[in-house]
Motif scaffolding. Sequence first.
Motif, short mmCIF file in Angstrom:
data_model
loop_
_atom_site.label_atom_id
_atom_site.label_comp_id
_atom_site.label_asym_id
_atom_site.label_seq_id
_atom_site.Cartn_x
_atom_site.Cartn_y
_atom_site.Cartn_z
N ALA A 274 0.83 -1.21 0.00
CA ALA A 274 0.00 0.00 0.00
C ALA A 274 0.86 1.25 0.00
O ALA A 274 0.56 2.25 -0.68
N HIS A 275 1.99 1.18 0.76
CA HIS A 275 2.88 2.34 0.80
C HIS A 275 3.52 2.59 -0.56
O HIS A 275 3.62 3.74 -1.03
N GLU A 276 3.98 1.50 -1.21
CA GLU A 276 4.63 1.64 -2.50
C GLU A 276 3.66 2.13 -3.58
O GLU A 276 4.05 2.89 -4.47
N LEU A 277 2.42 1.71 -3.52
CA LEU A 277 1.44 2.14 -4.53
C LEU A 277 0.89 3.52 -4.22
O LEU A 277 0.40 4.22 -5.14
N ARG A 278 0.91 3.92 -2.96
CA ARG A 278 0.34 5.21 -2.61
C ARG A 278 1.13 6.37 -3.23
O ARG A 278 0.55 7.35 -3.69
N THR A 279 2.45 6.25 -3.28
CA THR A 279 3.28 7.34 -3.81
C THR A 279 3.02 7.58 -5.30
O THR A 279 2.74 8.72 -5.71
N PRO A 280 3.07 6.56 -6.18
CA PRO A 280 2.77 6.83 -7.59
C PRO A 280 1.32 7.27 -7.82
O PRO A 280 1.05 8.10 -8.71
N LEU A 281 0.39 6.77 -7.04
CA LEU A 281 -0.99 7.22 -7.19
C LEU A 281 -1.11 8.70 -6.82
O LEU A 281 -1.82 9.47 -7.48
N SER A 286 -1.85 14.23 -8.38
CA SER A 286 -1.33 15.60 -8.32
C SER A 286 -1.04 16.15 -9.70
O SER A 286 -1.36 17.31 -10.01
N GLU A 287 -0.43 15.35 -10.56
CA GLU A 287 -0.11 15.79 -11.91
C GLU A 287 -1.38 16.09 -12.69
O GLU A 287 -1.48 17.10 -13.42
N MET A 305 1.56 14.50 -19.51
CA MET A 305 1.20 13.13 -19.89
C MET A 305 2.40 12.21 -19.80
O MET A 305 2.28 11.04 -19.42
N THR A 306 3.58 12.73 -20.15
CA THR A 306 4.79 11.90 -20.05
C THR A 306 5.07 11.53 -18.59
O THR A 306 5.43 10.39 -18.28
N ALA A 307 4.90 12.51 -17.68
CA ALA A 307 5.11 12.22 -16.26
C ALA A 307 4.11 11.19 -15.75
O ALA A 307 4.46 10.27 -14.99
N CYS A 308 2.87 11.34 -16.19
CA CYS A 308 1.85 10.34 -15.76
C CYS A 308 2.17 8.97 -16.32
O CYS A 308 1.98 7.94 -15.63
N LEU A 309 2.67 8.92 -17.57
CA LEU A 309 3.00 7.63 -18.18
C LEU A 309 4.15 6.96 -17.43
O LEU A 309 4.11 5.75 -17.17
N ASP A 310 5.19 7.75 -17.08
CA ASP A 310 6.31 7.17 -16.34
C ASP A 310 5.84 6.60 -14.98
O ASP A 310 6.26 5.52 -14.56
N THR A 311 4.96 7.35 -14.32
CA THR A 311 4.45 6.87 -13.02
C THR A 311 3.62 5.61 -13.19
O THR A 311 3.72 4.66 -12.40
N MET A 315 4.13 1.80 -11.64
CA MET A 315 3.05 1.06 -10.97
C MET A 315 2.85 -0.30 -11.61
O MET A 315 2.64 -1.32 -10.92
N ARG A 316 2.92 -0.35 -12.93
CA ARG A 316 2.75 -1.63 -13.61
C ARG A 316 3.89 -2.58 -13.26
O ARG A 316 3.66 -3.78 -13.03
#
Length: 486
Positions: A274-281, A286-287, A305-311, A315-316
């Motif tokens: 949950a902690h690891e997924l919370r940061t990219p979410l 925010s983005e 969009m590039t920043a969201c794609l990298d995040t 996550m994937r």
Amino acid sequence: MAVLLGLVLLALDFTAYEIHFANQVNQLDKELQYRVAALSATLYAPSTSPPMVGHGPPNQPGDEAGPPLLPPDDLANPPPAQNGNPGPPPKRPALDAARISAATRRFALDLASGFYFSLWARESDAPYRQSSNCPAEVSRPPVAVKDTGTYARTRGTCREMFHTTERGDCVLVGRTLGPEIFDARRFVGWLALGSLVVLAGGLGGAWFIIGRALRPVEEISAAAQRIAAGDLSERIQAGESESELGKLAVVLNSTFARLETAFAQQKHFTSDAAHELRTPLAVLISEAQTTLARDRSPADYRESMTACLDTAQKMRQLTEALLDLARLEAGQELLRREKIDLATIARDCVELVQPLAAARQLQVQCDLAPAGTVGDATRIAQVITNLLSNAIKYNHDGGRIGVATSEGNNGVMLRVADTGCGISTAELPRVFERFYRADKSRSTGGNGLGLSICQAIITAHGGTIEVSSVQNVGTTLTVTLPRPEK
């Protein structure tokens, strides 16, 4: 069990009572037989012939043949034969008052002991003479003609013995069974008391033994209920580890310990995931919120969009790693079993990461001897690549990386060593935990699942992976896989 024990004791008491009463009656029969013989000897003088014992059966139910009466001396030694012919048989006089008076006087001492007698002359049913204590209802025993046997009978509560002479006279001596019945009842009373003591002792002992035997079972059940309620730290107190229940308690305690560890790991894993997924979410949200706050140029939208794609890609990768690890630990990952050479796979992996090593001026030194084993080449390559990536990531610029394969007595081995920052002694036991990362490694990225996945893959192949490290000197990871079966 109590009913069965009670029935057994009752049967034993009944059998003992019957045997005891039969012995008492037999003893009384001997006394009656003696008195019948004594009375007959008094009624018939030595010049007469006493009654001989017949051998025919009693003609009345309950009558029993007794031992024969001894004949007087004149019958034991008959007159000598004359001219080859036997002497005349002795005469048998009839009953007379003098003989009866003598017999009565001789029987006087027996009257005080409860014995009584009755005499019948020839075929008369009316008693010729009776003792003063003789019951009025005593009747002449029916016997067969010329049956001179001695028999016993039980009439009510009286025991009597009788025989009939050749003239037809009948002599009967009897006594009440009251003393024998009283003694038998007292005997059975003591038996019953003893049986109750045995029954109480048996039930008490059984209750004590069964209680002690079932106490560990109750403790195991109570501990299991507390554990089922959520107290995974509960353990069973095994008093005797050598007994069957003690061994069961040890096994259950071991199982509970593994369950506690598994639940703790699951809880820790869930929290870390949950902690690891919370940061990219949070980054994605925010983005997106920042981008939608106002109108932006196409370049700004592209950058957002590039920043969201990298995040999303991170996550994937994290979710794929989690699923991969879950399948490996559950044994659901199907691994190919084919002959492979660790040296060949390691050489390919080194060529794959060589550009990353060159970017940090790292020197990769290889000592790849043939090391054949059986396994999934793709998964083994994933392990080696992960170990090489960590050696590059946590190394100093311009450092060295050593890769070696060999065959040993315990199997085939792969070693990956670096000259990086190393791992502290406190952190070393936790390097294979999921999501665990030392503070010094957090700036390098990663999700903390690499070594956990490596360990799961090697364990699925039946091998082991070990780590040794000296802080500020370097780290060495050793993979051992079994030899292929010939």
